[in-house]
Design an enzyme around this catalytic site. Structure first.
Site, PDB file in Angstrom:
ATOM      1  N   HIS A 115      -7.605  -1.107   5.552  1.00  0.00           N
ATOM      2  CA  HIS A 115      -7.802  -2.036   6.663  1.00  0.00           C
ATOM      3  C   HIS A 115      -9.237  -2.046   7.206  1.00  0.00           C
ATOM      4  CE1 HIS A 115      -3.567  -1.883   6.278  1.00  0.00           C
ATOM      5  NE2 HIS A 115      -3.304  -0.956   7.171  1.00  0.00           N
ATOM      6  N   ASP A 135      -2.759  -6.248   1.965  1.00  0.00           N
ATOM      7  CA  ASP A 135      -3.334  -5.477   3.056  1.00  0.00           C
ATOM      8  C   ASP A 135      -3.005  -6.318   4.283  1.00  0.00           C
ATOM      9  OD1 ASP A 135      -5.054  -4.708   5.190  1.00  0.00           O
ATOM     10  OD2 ASP A 135      -6.182  -3.535   3.739  1.00  0.00           O
ATOM     11  N   HIS A 136      -2.081  -5.858   5.100  1.00  0.00           N
ATOM     12  CA  HIS A 136      -1.563  -6.768   6.126  1.00  0.00           C
ATOM     13  C   HIS A 136      -2.629  -7.154   7.152  1.00  0.00           C
ATOM     14  CE1 HIS A 136      -0.922  -3.181   8.690  1.00  0.00           C
ATOM     15  NE2 HIS A 136      -0.833  -4.008   9.697  1.00  0.00           N
ATOM     16  N   LYS A 170       0.829  -1.183   0.000  1.00  0.00           N
ATOM     17  CA  LYS A 170       0.000   0.000   0.000  1.00  0.00           C
ATOM     18  C   LYS A 170       0.876   1.250   0.000  1.00  0.00           C
ATOM     19  CE  LYS A 170      -1.458   1.737   3.848  1.00  0.00           C
ATOM     20  NZ  LYS A 170      -1.414   2.188   5.244  1.00  0.00           N
ATOM     21  N   ASP A 195      -4.945   6.206   5.039  1.00  0.00           N
ATOM     22  CA  ASP A 195      -3.967   5.327   5.684  1.00  0.00           C
ATOM     23  C   ASP A 195      -4.614   4.087   6.297  1.00  0.00           C
ATOM     24  OD1 ASP A 195      -1.306   4.743   6.588  1.00  0.00           O
ATOM     25  OD2 ASP A 195      -1.926   5.342   8.605  1.00  0.00           O
TER      26      ASP A 195
HETATM   27  C1  BG6 Z   1      -0.378   0.774   8.483  1.00  0.00           C
HETATM   28  C2  BG6 Z   1      -0.503   2.265   8.596  1.00  0.00           C
HETATM   29  O1  BG6 Z   1      -0.941   0.311   7.287  1.00  0.00           O
HETATM   30  O2  BG6 Z   1      -1.076   0.181   9.566  1.00  0.00           O
HETATM   31  C3  BG6 Z   1       0.043   2.761   9.915  1.00  0.00           C
HETATM   32  O3  BG6 Z   1       0.212   2.880   7.525  1.00  0.00           O
HETATM   33  C4  BG6 Z   1      -0.629   2.034  11.063  1.00  0.00           C
HETATM   34  O4  BG6 Z   1      -0.157   4.162  10.055  1.00  0.00           O
HETATM   35  C5  BG6 Z   1      -0.567   0.527  10.838  1.00  0.00           C
HETATM   36  O5  BG6 Z   1       0.042   2.393  12.254  1.00  0.00           O
HETATM   37  C6  BG6 Z   1      -1.385  -0.194  11.880  1.00  0.00           C
HETATM   38  O6  BG6 Z   1      -1.130  -1.569  11.765  1.00  0.00           O
HETATM   39  P1  BG6 Z   1      -1.294  -2.523  13.008  1.00  0.00           P
HETATM   40  O7  BG6 Z   1      -1.026  -3.872  12.478  1.00  0.00           O
HETATM   41  O8  BG6 Z   1      -0.315  -2.057  14.045  1.00  0.00           O
HETATM   42  O9  BG6 Z   1      -2.713  -2.322  13.485  1.00  0.00           O
END
Ligand code: BG6
Length: 513
Positions: free
Chosen positions: A265, A202-203, A173, A260
């Site tokens: 997400h 999308d992790h 992303k 973001d």
């Molecule tokens: C990322 C964003 O995709 O996801 C970050 O760019 C955010 O800003 C992060 O902090 C949050 O990921 P997780 O896995 O910590 O909830």
């Protein structure tokens, strides 16, 4: 190439029970942006943990690509340092050294034809060494402006396909900046790669609890009958973070919370929660259902945006006992910045299952604590037979999925307080990942990298899905971009967000953080 000792570390590793040990074809992973933050914090440690668990193919090669000139040995030393620092488990020296022996480095600027010639040679040498072509994964861990540059050069150099092996490209992303740029980016990538070769990460989809959302819905007869407008009153999705923007002002100023976290997400969580049951847990069946539900969310008209979306910025405050500056005082942020660090939305899904049920979403940086959860609140019972104040404890049932930090599912029930009175109070029935499975969940990237190696795109975003996501977000961005006057509401760092967001809730309240 050195064969990995895939058995190393298996005996002591409780996770192995959850790891599908399917054969994965020998693979060369080429990471563009190999010296960047994502590679160092997530990708290299993720690959190490897969090696530790015996999840990698027996023959694996990793080629790091970035601009700085460096020897293979220097790249390995830097990878070793990243893995030591960021791996979720302390690296086993034998597994680590066995893995690093397969790492090499190619320097070059992403727009330089010579880089791709060198890459082709390096991959060719690996194929010759193995006696058969390796699958290729080109992982674009770079700024998005390089995606078309890299895929274009890969295509021009003929690296987008190989006889007798699969070639895949992984795109990080952000996928576009709005609908038009996302389309342009998809078109550029698809000029040389077929959609089936493209893995858009999308992790969140790699998180265990996100996948558990599907298990909860589709492996239990209990929930699905009530999973609709007849029984559900509202849904709240929260992705609160206590961290600020760190050193990412350059990116964040141009992105903001809506791009973001919400565009990807949070809307993915909503789609998985609200989609129809797919006929198979298979890439296109699942993504078809997600696209359908996303397309059922009507993008707001410009004049509707103010009533369904609230943006805000954090001011100074105290987070976890430490003083925090306001967003506009962060290094690299313009003092008159209008970039939002908080967003709350009210969305409706216009289909038979969900018509009229509000979905409330909120996310913010520098909030009271890190909490990612989905709260599904059922309608109240139609009639309360218990009389008087004892009936006060009768609350609508809630199903709460906590994704972070404590992975859990809880269902609230009205129960009788012990005693001679018929007094009701809400109690929780809880399932905690940690105690039920006694194992640590793998990091999202581990699962996703392995899926790319296996060619399974179920947990990746398809191009039409990316566009469906942007179609919801675009009008909000446009309305906000047009309004350059109205002051952006502020919330103190360390708080639960701005009071302005309460207005979206139709008299309901946000859940406590
Ligand atoms: C990322 C964003 O995709 O996801 C970050 O760019 C955010 O800003 C992060 O902090 C949050 O990921 P997780 O896995 O910590 O909830």
């Amino acid at each position: 190439m050195v064969a990995l000792d895939v058995e190393a570390g298996l005996d002591s590793n409780p996770l192995v029970t959850g790891l599908e040990r399917q054969p994965v074809r020998s693979t060369a992973v080429v990471i563009f942006g190999a010296m960047g933050d994502l590679a160092s914090r997530k990708l290299l440690p993720g690959i190490y943990n897969l090696a530790h668990e015996g999840g990698l193919p027996e023959r694996i090669a990793l080629i790091g690509v970035s601009r700085s000139s460096m020897t293979d040995e220097e790249f390995r030393a830097s990878a070793r340092e990243s893995i030591d620092r960021f791996s979720r488990r302390r690296p086993d020296p034998d597994v680590l050294e066995g893995l690093l022996a397969n790492f090499s480095y190619v320097a070059g600027s992403f727009d330089d034809d010579g880089l791709y010639v060198r890459l082709r040679d390096a991959l060719g040498t690996l194929d010759t060494g193995l006696g058969t072509p390796l699958n290729r994964i080109f992982y674009l861990s770079t700024a998005p402006e390089f995606f078309p540059v890299i895929t274009g050069h890969l295509g021009a150099a003929g690296l987008n396909e190989t006889d007798e092996a699969d070639v895949r490209v992984v795109v990080e992303k952000p996928i576009g900046y709005d609908l038009a740029s996302a389309r342009a980016q998809n078109d550029a990538v698809l000029e040389y790669f077929d959609e089936s070769q493209v893995f858009r990460i999308d992790h969140y989809l790699g998180k265990e609890t996100v996948q558990n959302l599907m298990a909860l819905r589709f492996a239990n007869a209990l929930f699905e009958p009530v999973w609709n407008r007849n029984f559900i009153d509202n849904v709240q999705i929260t992705a609160a973070e206590d961290i600020g923007i760190g050193t990412r002002a350059g990116y964040y100023e141009g992105a903001g919370a809506l791009r973001d976290l919400v565009q990807n997400h949070m809307l993915q969580l909503l789609a998985l929660l609200a989609m129809e049951p797919p006929t198979a847990f298979e890439a296109n069946r699942l993504r078809d259902e997600k696209v359908k539900v996303l397309e059922a969310i009507a993008p707001p008209a410009p004049e509707e945006v103010a009533a369904m979306a609230v943006r805000a910025q954090y001011g100074e405050g105290i987070v976890a006992g430490a003083e925090s500056v306001g967003y506009r005082e962060e290094p690299g942020v313009a003092e008159d910045s209008r970039t939002e660090t908080y967003v709350a939305l009210r969305l409706f899904i216009n289909n038979w299952r969900w018509a009229g049920v509000p979905f409330y979403l909120r996310t913010g940086k520098r909030m009271a604590r890190k909490l990612t959860e989905i709260a599904v609140t059922l309608r109240p019972v139609p009639h309360i037979a218990f009389q008087g104040p004892d009936s006060d404890g009768v609350q609508p049932n809630q199903i709460i999925l906590t994704l972070q930090p404590d992975e859990a599912v809880s269902v609230s029930l009205g129960a009788k307080v012990p005693g001679t009175k018929m007094q009701i109070r809400p109690v929780n029935m809880e399932f905690h990942y940690g105690t039920s499975f006694l194992s640590e969940s793998p990091e999202a990237y581990e699962r996703l990298i392995l899926d790319v190696m296996r060619g399974d795109a179920t947990l990746f975003t398809r191009n039409d899905e990316v566009e469906a996501l942007w179609r919801i977000i675009d009008p909000i961005l446009a309305a906000w971009a047009q309004d350059t006057e109205t002051p952006i509401p502020e919330y103190p760092a360390g708080s639960a967000g701005p009071s302005e967001a309460d207005a979206l809730l139709d008299g309901r309240s946000w859940r406590r953080l």
